[in-house]
Write a protein that holds these residues in place. Sequence first.
Motif, short mmCIF file in Angstrom:
data_model
loop_
_atom_site.label_atom_id
_atom_site.label_comp_id
_atom_site.label_asym_id
_atom_site.label_seq_id
_atom_site.Cartn_x
_atom_site.Cartn_y
_atom_site.Cartn_z
N VAL A 189 0.85 -1.19 0.00
CA VAL A 189 0.00 0.00 0.00
C VAL A 189 0.88 1.24 0.00
O VAL A 189 1.77 1.39 0.85
N ILE A 190 0.65 2.13 -0.96
CA ILE A 190 1.44 3.36 -1.05
C ILE A 190 0.61 4.61 -0.77
O ILE A 190 1.13 5.72 -0.74
N GLY A 191 -0.70 4.41 -0.58
CA GLY A 191 -1.58 5.53 -0.26
C GLY A 191 -2.97 5.03 0.05
O GLY A 191 -3.31 3.88 -0.25
N LYS A 192 -3.78 5.88 0.65
CA LYS A 192 -5.15 5.49 0.96
C LYS A 192 -6.02 6.73 1.09
O LYS A 192 -5.53 7.83 1.37
N LYS A 193 -7.31 6.54 0.86
CA LYS A 193 -8.26 7.64 1.02
C LYS A 193 -9.64 7.08 1.28
O LYS A 193 -9.93 5.91 0.97
N GLU A 194 -10.51 7.89 1.84
CA GLU A 194 -11.88 7.46 2.09
C GLU A 194 -12.64 7.32 0.78
O GLU A 194 -12.37 8.04 -0.20
N PHE A 195 -13.56 6.40 0.77
CA PHE A 195 -14.37 6.18 -0.44
C PHE A 195 -15.83 6.00 -0.04
O PHE A 195 -16.15 5.24 0.87
N LYS A 196 -16.70 6.72 -0.72
CA LYS A 196 -18.14 6.53 -0.60
C LYS A 196 -18.72 6.59 -2.00
O LYS A 196 -18.55 7.59 -2.69
N GLY A 197 -19.38 5.51 -2.41
CA GLY A 197 -19.94 5.53 -3.75
C GLY A 197 -20.47 4.17 -4.16
O GLY A 197 -20.41 3.19 -3.41
N ILE A 198 -20.98 4.13 -5.39
CA ILE A 198 -21.57 2.92 -5.94
C ILE A 198 -20.62 2.31 -6.96
O ILE A 198 -20.05 3.03 -7.79
N VAL A 199 -20.42 1.01 -6.86
CA VAL A 199 -19.58 0.30 -7.83
C VAL A 199 -20.40 -0.85 -8.42
O VAL A 199 -21.29 -1.40 -7.76
N THR A 200 -20.09 -1.19 -9.66
CA THR A 200 -20.77 -2.29 -10.35
C THR A 200 -19.76 -3.37 -10.69
O THR A 200 -18.74 -3.10 -11.33
N ILE A 201 -20.02 -4.57 -10.24
CA ILE A 201 -19.12 -5.69 -10.51
C ILE A 201 -19.28 -6.14 -11.96
O ILE A 201 -20.37 -6.52 -12.39
N THR A 202 -18.21 -6.04 -12.71
CA THR A 202 -18.25 -6.44 -14.13
C THR A 202 -17.58 -7.79 -14.36
O THR A 202 -17.88 -8.48 -15.34
N LYS A 203 -16.68 -8.17 -13.46
CA LYS A 203 -16.00 -9.46 -13.60
C LYS A 203 -15.71 -10.06 -12.23
O LYS A 203 -15.01 -9.45 -11.42
N ALA A 204 -16.28 -11.24 -11.99
CA ALA A 204 -15.98 -11.97 -10.76
C ALA A 204 -14.71 -12.77 -11.01
O ALA A 204 -14.73 -13.95 -11.35
N LYS A 205 -13.59 -12.09 -10.86
CA LYS A 205 -12.30 -12.66 -11.25
C LYS A 205 -11.92 -13.85 -10.36
O LYS A 205 -11.31 -14.83 -10.83
N LYS A 206 -12.29 -13.77 -9.10
CA LYS A 206 -11.91 -14.80 -8.13
C LYS A 206 -12.95 -14.73 -7.01
O LYS A 206 -12.73 -14.11 -5.98
N SER A 207 -14.08 -15.38 -7.20
CA SER A 207 -15.23 -15.13 -6.34
C SER A 207 -15.47 -16.20 -5.28
O SER A 207 -16.28 -16.00 -4.39
N TYR A 208 -14.78 -17.33 -5.36
CA TYR A 208 -15.05 -18.40 -4.40
C TYR A 208 -13.81 -18.88 -3.66
O TYR A 208 -13.90 -19.75 -2.79
N THR A 209 -12.65 -18.32 -3.96
CA THR A 209 -11.45 -18.60 -3.17
C THR A 209 -11.00 -17.30 -2.51
O THR A 209 -11.15 -16.22 -3.07
N LEU A 210 -10.48 -17.44 -1.30
CA LEU A 210 -10.03 -16.27 -0.54
C LEU A 210 -8.56 -15.98 -0.79
O LEU A 210 -7.75 -16.89 -0.77
N PRO A 211 -8.24 -14.69 -1.03
CA PRO A 211 -9.14 -13.54 -1.05
C PRO A 211 -9.95 -13.47 -2.36
O PRO A 211 -9.44 -13.83 -3.42
N VAL A 212 -11.20 -13.01 -2.24
CA VAL A 212 -12.00 -12.80 -3.44
C VAL A 212 -11.52 -11.54 -4.15
O VAL A 212 -10.99 -10.61 -3.51
N ILE A 213 -11.70 -11.52 -5.48
CA ILE A 213 -11.32 -10.37 -6.29
C ILE A 213 -12.42 -10.11 -7.31
O ILE A 213 -12.78 -11.01 -8.09
N TYR A 214 -12.96 -8.90 -7.29
CA TYR A 214 -13.97 -8.48 -8.27
C TYR A 214 -13.50 -7.21 -8.96
O TYR A 214 -13.10 -6.25 -8.30
#
Length: 264
Positions: A189-214
């Motif tokens: 991690v090289i930076g961080k900021k607060e986020f509030k908003g709506i996101v739409t999942i377009t690709k369930a790249k890794k949805s059933y193994t941890l960590p999940v990635i969308y």
Amino acid sequence: MITEGYFLVYNNVIWAVKGCFHPDGYAVAIPRVYKGKKIKRLNDALLLVKQRFPQLLKYLYEIGFEVPLIPLEESIILDPFDPKRERPEIVKRFLSYFDGTVGITGSLLYADKYNDIDFLSFNPAHYYTLMELRRKGITNPLNTSNEEEVEVLSKEDFETLKRDRVLEGIFNGTPYTFKIVECIDFGVVIGKKEFKGIVTITKAKKSYTLPVIYETAQGLTLTSFRTRFTEIKEGTRLYVDGILLERNKFLDLDLDLAKEVRII
């Protein structure tokens, strides 16, 4: 290799190992049982660490915030794959459907008793076995939730996602959770900021193994090590109030850091 799903006994506390990154000689872990009380919510566990074990907190660039580091040489490691550990008959029946190695985690690992059963695997193919068991009616959806578990998501969203999931369910009247861990290098991690908003999942790249990635339409990547965020379908729209981690590899909207996640 110690990873998500292992437990430790340290300082008379039972600790749940979290995630995939662990510095040499240490494990990132949070308290699961403290003075006989089970701690289910992540936020409650982290608050307990800040109040009772602040000396364990260290910042890790690989994670992006302070986490408890438990010294392994001072701990008892509870291994989900310990072949000497006796398994109840219902566990043996359930695992008879699976090829390869499956570990036992959760309360059956650290207390030898259970209301539900937690399994741990490093084999992604086990997901397809779970799908087949559900298709044949050998397992059933989990339709209820424990109030102590509900956080970040609303109770309604929590139960909706749980019903659609094969990684959780009911076998012979007993609830189960099946974690499949497939570690991946997230960089730092090289930076961080607060986020509030709506996101739409377009690709369930890794949805059933941890960590999940969308992947999302907004160019952000959703990640999580929590079962509650597994198996989310492509096209799902989420409102997220949380922290966006700028990693050297991608923009990580880590759902485990969110104050609120809501299905839109």
